[in-house]
Design a protein around this motif. Structure first.
Motif, PDB file in Angstrom:
ATOM      1  N   LEU A 114      47.101  46.798  31.371  1.00 27.20           N
ATOM      2  CA  LEU A 114      46.168  46.599  30.253  1.00 27.20           C
ATOM      3  C   LEU A 114      46.219  47.736  29.238  1.00 27.20           C
ATOM      4  O   LEU A 114      45.368  47.796  28.332  1.00 27.20           O
ATOM      5  N   SER A 115      47.176  48.648  29.402  1.00 29.01           N
ATOM      6  CA  SER A 115      47.305  49.779  28.461  1.00 29.01           C
ATOM      7  C   SER A 115      46.006  50.570  28.368  1.00 29.01           C
ATOM      8  O   SER A 115      45.528  50.884  27.264  1.00 29.01           O
ATOM      9  N   THR A 116      45.394  50.834  29.510  1.00 26.11           N
ATOM     10  CA  THR A 116      44.157  51.632  29.686  1.00 26.11           C
ATOM     11  C   THR A 116      42.901  50.937  29.147  1.00 26.11           C
ATOM     12  O   THR A 116      41.839  51.565  29.073  1.00 26.11           O
ATOM     13  N   LEU A 117      42.992  49.667  28.778  1.00 28.92           N
ATOM     14  CA  LEU A 117      41.783  48.946  28.351  1.00 28.92           C
ATOM     15  C   LEU A 117      40.861  48.739  29.550  1.00 28.92           C
ATOM     16  O   LEU A 117      41.318  48.500  30.673  1.00 28.92           O
ATOM     17  N   LYS A 118      39.557  48.781  29.301  1.00 30.07           N
ATOM     18  CA  LYS A 118      38.582  48.642  30.385  1.00 30.07           C
ATOM     19  C   LYS A 118      37.470  47.665  29.976  1.00 30.07           C
ATOM     20  O   LYS A 118      36.348  48.072  29.670  1.00 30.07           O
ATOM     21  N   PRO A 119      37.762  46.374  29.944  1.00 29.12           N
ATOM     22  CA  PRO A 119      36.720  45.401  29.580  1.00 29.12           C
ATOM     23  C   PRO A 119      35.626  45.345  30.644  1.00 29.12           C
ATOM     24  O   PRO A 119      35.897  45.525  31.840  1.00 29.12           O
ATOM     25  N   ASP A 120      34.376  45.121  30.199  1.00 30.86           N
ATOM     26  CA  ASP A 120      33.289  45.028  31.180  1.00 30.86           C
ATOM     27  C   ASP A 120      33.245  43.619  31.783  1.00 30.86           C
ATOM     28  O   ASP A 120      33.908  42.695  31.317  1.00 30.86           O
ATOM     29  N   PHE A 121      32.428  43.466  32.838  1.00 29.91           N
ATOM     30  CA  PHE A 121      32.418  42.197  33.592  1.00 29.91           C
ATOM     31  C   PHE A 121      31.964  41.024  32.731  1.00 29.91           C
ATOM     32  O   PHE A 121      32.421  39.901  32.898  1.00 29.91           O
ATOM     33  N   LYS A 122      31.048  41.283  31.765  1.00 28.02           N
ATOM     34  CA  LYS A 122      30.549  40.202  30.916  1.00 28.02           C
ATOM     35  C   LYS A 122      31.670  39.672  30.025  1.00 28.02           C
ATOM     36  O   LYS A 122      31.826  38.452  29.848  1.00 28.02           O
ATOM     37  N   THR A 123      32.471  40.580  29.471  1.00 24.69           N
ATOM     38  CA  THR A 123      33.608  40.171  28.641  1.00 24.69           C
ATOM     39  C   THR A 123      34.608  39.364  29.462  1.00 24.69           C
ATOM     40  O   THR A 123      35.138  38.338  29.012  1.00 24.69           O
ATOM     41  N   ILE A 124      34.849  39.811  30.685  1.00 26.77           N
ATOM     42  CA  ILE A 124      35.802  39.135  31.567  1.00 26.77           C
ATOM     43  C   ILE A 124      35.299  37.733  31.934  1.00 26.77           C
ATOM     44  O   ILE A 124      36.041  36.752  31.876  1.00 26.77           O
ATOM     45  N   ALA A 125      34.014  37.657  32.302  1.00 27.84           N
ATOM     46  CA  ALA A 125      33.436  36.362  32.680  1.00 27.84           C
ATOM     47  C   ALA A 125      33.380  35.407  31.498  1.00 27.84           C
ATOM     48  O   ALA A 125      33.666  34.199  31.632  1.00 27.84           O
ATOM     49  N   ASP A 126      33.024  35.918  30.322  1.00 32.86           N
ATOM     50  CA  ASP A 126      32.946  35.072  29.124  1.00 32.86           C
ATOM     51  C   ASP A 126      34.311  34.530  28.716  1.00 32.86           C
ATOM     52  O   ASP A 126      34.411  33.418  28.193  1.00 32.86           O
ATOM     53  N   PHE A 127      35.362  35.311  28.965  1.00 30.96           N
ATOM     54  CA  PHE A 127      36.710  34.844  28.625  1.00 30.96           C
ATOM     55  C   PHE A 127      37.047  33.577  29.404  1.00 30.96           C
ATOM     56  O   PHE A 127      37.571  32.617  28.845  1.00 30.96           O
ATOM     57  N   ARG A 128      36.722  33.556  30.698  1.00 34.25           N
ATOM     58  CA  ARG A 128      36.981  32.368  31.506  1.00 34.25           C
ATOM     59  C   ARG A 128      36.083  31.213  31.075  1.00 34.25           C
ATOM     60  O   ARG A 128      36.518  30.063  31.010  1.00 34.25           O
ATOM     61  N   LYS A 129      34.830  31.517  30.761  1.00 38.16           N
ATOM     62  CA  LYS A 129      33.882  30.470  30.360  1.00 38.16           C
ATOM     63  C   LYS A 129      34.250  29.876  29.002  1.00 38.16           C
ATOM     64  O   LYS A 129      34.130  28.664  28.803  1.00 38.16           O
ATOM     65  N   ASP A 130      34.701  30.701  28.068  1.00 37.22           N
ATOM     66  CA  ASP A 130      34.962  30.246  26.700  1.00 37.22           C
ATOM     67  C   ASP A 130      36.345  29.631  26.523  1.00 37.22           C
ATOM     68  O   ASP A 130      36.641  29.058  25.466  1.00 37.22           O
ATOM     69  N   ASN A 131      37.209  29.762  27.527  1.00 38.78           N
ATOM     70  CA  ASN A 131      38.589  29.276  27.379  1.00 38.78           C
ATOM     71  C   ASN A 131      38.983  28.382  28.549  1.00 38.78           C
ATOM     72  O   ASN A 131      40.090  28.501  29.096  1.00 38.78           O
ATOM     73  N   GLN A 132      38.099  27.464  28.914  1.00 39.59           N
ATOM     74  CA  GLN A 132      38.360  26.612  30.075  1.00 39.59           C
ATOM     75  C   GLN A 132      39.580  25.717  29.870  1.00 39.59           C
ATOM     76  O   GLN A 132      40.471  25.663  30.726  1.00 39.59           O
ATOM     77  N   GLU A 133      39.640  25.014  28.763  1.00 38.77           N
ATOM     78  CA  GLU A 133      40.774  24.123  28.512  1.00 38.77           C
ATOM     79  C   GLU A 133      42.077  24.887  28.293  1.00 38.77           C
ATOM     80  O   GLU A 133      43.124  24.509  28.843  1.00 38.77           O
ATOM     81  N   PRO A 134      42.086  25.966  27.488  1.00 45.06           N
ATOM     82  CA  PRO A 134      43.336  26.729  27.339  1.00 45.06           C
ATOM     83  C   PRO A 134      43.869  27.288  28.661  1.00 45.06           C
ATOM     84  O   PRO A 134      45.082  27.302  28.874  1.00 45.06           O
ATOM     85  N   LEU A 135      42.975  27.709  29.561  1.00 42.50           N
ATOM     86  CA  LEU A 135      43.431  28.236  30.848  1.00 42.50           C
ATOM     87  C   LEU A 135      44.100  27.149  31.690  1.00 42.50           C
ATOM     88  O   LEU A 135      45.074  27.405  32.402  1.00 42.50           O
ATOM     89  N   LYS A 136      43.570  25.918  31.606  1.00 42.57           N
ATOM     90  CA  LYS A 136      44.215  24.802  32.315  1.00 42.57           C
ATOM     91  C   LYS A 136      45.585  24.508  31.704  1.00 42.57           C
ATOM     92  O   LYS A 136      46.525  24.137  32.417  1.00 42.57           O
ATOM     93  N   LYS A 137      45.699  24.683  30.385  1.00 41.00           N
ATOM     94  CA  LYS A 137      46.975  24.435  29.719  1.00 41.00           C
ATOM     95  C   LYS A 137      48.029  25.460  30.135  1.00 41.00           C
ATOM     96  O   LYS A 137      49.224  25.149  30.174  1.00 41.00           O
ATOM     97  N   VAL A 138      47.584  26.686  30.445  1.00 45.30           N
ATOM     98  CA  VAL A 138      48.526  27.715  30.907  1.00 45.30           C
ATOM     99  C   VAL A 138      49.205  27.252  32.193  1.00 45.30           C
ATOM    100  O   VAL A 138      50.409  27.420  32.371  1.00 45.30           O
ATOM    101  N   PHE A 139      48.407  26.650  33.099  1.00 46.65           N
ATOM    102  CA  PHE A 139      48.956  26.119  34.350  1.00 46.65           C
ATOM    103  C   PHE A 139      50.032  25.075  34.059  1.00 46.65           C
ATOM    104  O   PHE A 139      51.117  25.101  34.647  1.00 46.65           O
ATOM    105  N   ARG A 140      49.735  24.169  33.127  1.00 48.95           N
ATOM    106  CA  ARG A 140      50.689  23.105  32.816  1.00 48.95           C
ATOM    107  C   ARG A 140      51.927  23.653  32.090  1.00 48.95           C
ATOM    108  O   ARG A 140      53.043  23.163  32.291  1.00 48.95           O
ATOM    109  N   GLU A 141      51.734  24.672  31.240  1.00 45.34           N
ATOM    110  CA  GLU A 141      52.872  25.281  30.549  1.00 45.34           C
ATOM    111  C   GLU A 141      53.814  25.942  31.547  1.00 45.34           C
ATOM    112  O   GLU A 141      55.043  25.859  31.411  1.00 45.34           O
ATOM    113  N   PHE A 142      53.253  26.594  32.549  1.00 42.93           N
ATOM    114  CA  PHE A 142      54.104  27.225  33.560  1.00 42.93           C
ATOM    115  C   PHE A 142      54.868  26.163  34.348  1.00 42.93           C
ATOM    116  O   PHE A 142      56.032  26.362  34.717  1.00 42.93           O
ATOM    117  N   ASN A 143      54.215  25.015  34.601  1.00 40.90           N
ATOM    118  CA  ASN A 143      54.893  23.934  35.318  1.00 40.90           C
ATOM    119  C   ASN A 143      56.035  23.337  34.510  1.00 40.90           C
ATOM    120  O   ASN A 143      57.038  22.885  35.066  1.00 40.90           O
TER     121      ASN A 143
END
Length: 441
Positions: free
Chosen positions: A56-85
């Protein structure tokens, strides 16, 4: 990242720049590869884990930022799985013709105490009524006979009665919602979760995770999360998902007897998919295996059944759906059953035995014949489809969800399956070869 739809993939020209979604995606993939799912634990790892500090190049995101990323990007994260496939398909890691389908239960973030159905609510309401009646009797008795023993005061009893009445009102509201047909059960913490039978571990509030797994390298081709405890109705859906990614004209799908359904088998055939599904045993009322439905032989030329005692069962009335669609037909011979000496072994019905023939029975017989003729292929089903579930649930300890709601848990399991596929590809190709292929892409 822009094409996949990640939020903040393009930073605003004004204000403090947000975290690049690439960095947060790397953090999540690293976390799931190393069995770290909690946003708070990922926050801690980003500060002390040298690999993550470098990643992460010394970046230190807090837990709220980390949790919100998963919550706010539900469909894009599923697309990552399909792109890898799609990369896996390009690298020829899929077999292109063998797929196994199965489901497994993952516990939801909702305890059994916070899950209610009509039976449970009625039992609670009955208990509260009994307790209120008991408290009312205590109020009338007074304290004359037990002056030296501590007893609740009248005020304490009244408060307790009021508390029970409030709970009763709450339970009645839930019961009304169920009786009105809105739902069959209510989960307070995770409304989408349902009570399910979890193998030999009894009942748990859970989700049913469906997977389509490649027969060559045990890679997960696609997945789905449902809150129906049974696998019924999922065969064609998952088979079509696999076909869409593999793009095979000769796809062979293996599934257990939980997926056996005439409608699903028909839908697969119409899509050009060959199915191998174990048949469910059709027991008779006497439980005598010699008189199970499969012991009755159908004569195609004369359209009748021959029972184990040699009697002919003739076609009678049609069974139809509420919309009037023909579902199948009944076959029986009551006159022969009346004088049959072994009738008691065949049926408990006074009139006689009825054999139901599904409108798609010819197709079902075809699937049964294909499955029986390819037992060696079908025997691979369990080895193929159980491999991902065994690794993720047993080795990684991922047998429960941290998030709530169908969309959120689907995203969560998608990250786990992405991590699983990445590890499988690393084991198959090796890190250097995988890196070379990624650079070439």
């Amino acid at each position: 990242m822009i094409e996949l739809g990640f939020k903040r993939a393009v930073a605003s020209p004004v204000g403090r720049p947000p975290y690049n979604p690439k960095d947060l995606l790397k953090l999540y993939i690293y976390g799931y590869l190393n069995r770290i799912r909690s946003s708070r634990k990922l926050e801690a790892e980003a500060s002390r884990n040298l690999e993550l500090i470098w990643l992460l190049s010394t970046l230190k995101p807090d837990f709220k930022t980390i949790a919100d990323f998963r919550k706010d990007n539900q469909e894009p994260l599923k697309k990552v799985f399909r792109e890898f496939n799609l990369l896996c398909k390009e690298w020829e890691l899929f077999s292109e013709n063998i797929v196994a389908i199965d489901g497994s239960k993952f516990r939801a973030n909702n305890s059994k105490k916070k899950n209610y159905n009509a039976k449970k609510l009625k039992r609670h309401i009955k208990y509260i009524d009994e307790k209120i009646e008991q408290y009312m009797e205590e109020l009338e008795e007074g304290d004359q006979n037990e002056a030296n023993t501590h007893r609740p005061t009248a005020e304490e009893i009244k408060n307790r009665i009021q508390e029970l009445k409030t709970r009763k009102t709450n339970y009645k509201g839930k019961l009304e919602s169920i009786e009105q047909g809105d739902t069959t059960e209510i989960s307070e913490v995770d409304p989408d979760a349902r009570l399910m039978s979890v193998n030999n571990n009894g009942l748990e509030v859970a989700y049913n995770v469906q997977t389509a797994v490649d027969g060559k390298n045990n890679l997960i081709i696609d997945f789905d999360v449902i809150n129906n405890p049974t696998d019924h109705g999922q065969l064609s859906k998952m088979a079509n998902k696999a076909q869409e990614i593999i793009q095979s004209e000769d796809l062979h799908v293996l599934a257990d007897k939980g997926y056996y359904s005439s409608e699903e088998l028909k839908a697969c055939k119409e899509a050009g998919i060959k199915t191998y599904v174990a048949k469910q045993k059709q027991a008779n009322s006497t439980k005598d295996e010699e008189f199970y439905a499969d012991k009755f032989i159908y004569d195609h030329d004369h359209d009748h059944y021959i029972c184990p005692s040699g009697q002919i069962l003739l076609p009678k009335r049609y069974r139809k759906s509420k919309a009037g669609e023909i579902l199948g037909r009944d076959y029986h011979n009551y006159s022969a059953c009346k004088v049959c000496e072994i009738k008691d072994r065949c049926t408990n019905s006074k009139r006689g035995r009825i054999i139901y023939r599904n409108i798609n029975q010819n197709l079902m017989d075809e699937v049964d014949r294909r499955t029986n003729e390819n037992k060696e292929l079908y025997a691979k089903r369990q080895m193929i489809v159980e491999h991902p579930f065994g690794t993720i649930k047993r080795s990684w300890g991922f047998s429960y969800f941290l998030t709530r709601g169908l969309n959120s848990v689907s995203t969560e399991i998608g990250l786990a399956f992405l991590a699983y596929n990445i590890k499988r590809v690393i084991n198959i190709l090796g890190v250097r070869e995988m890196t070379r292929k990624l650079q070439a892409t």
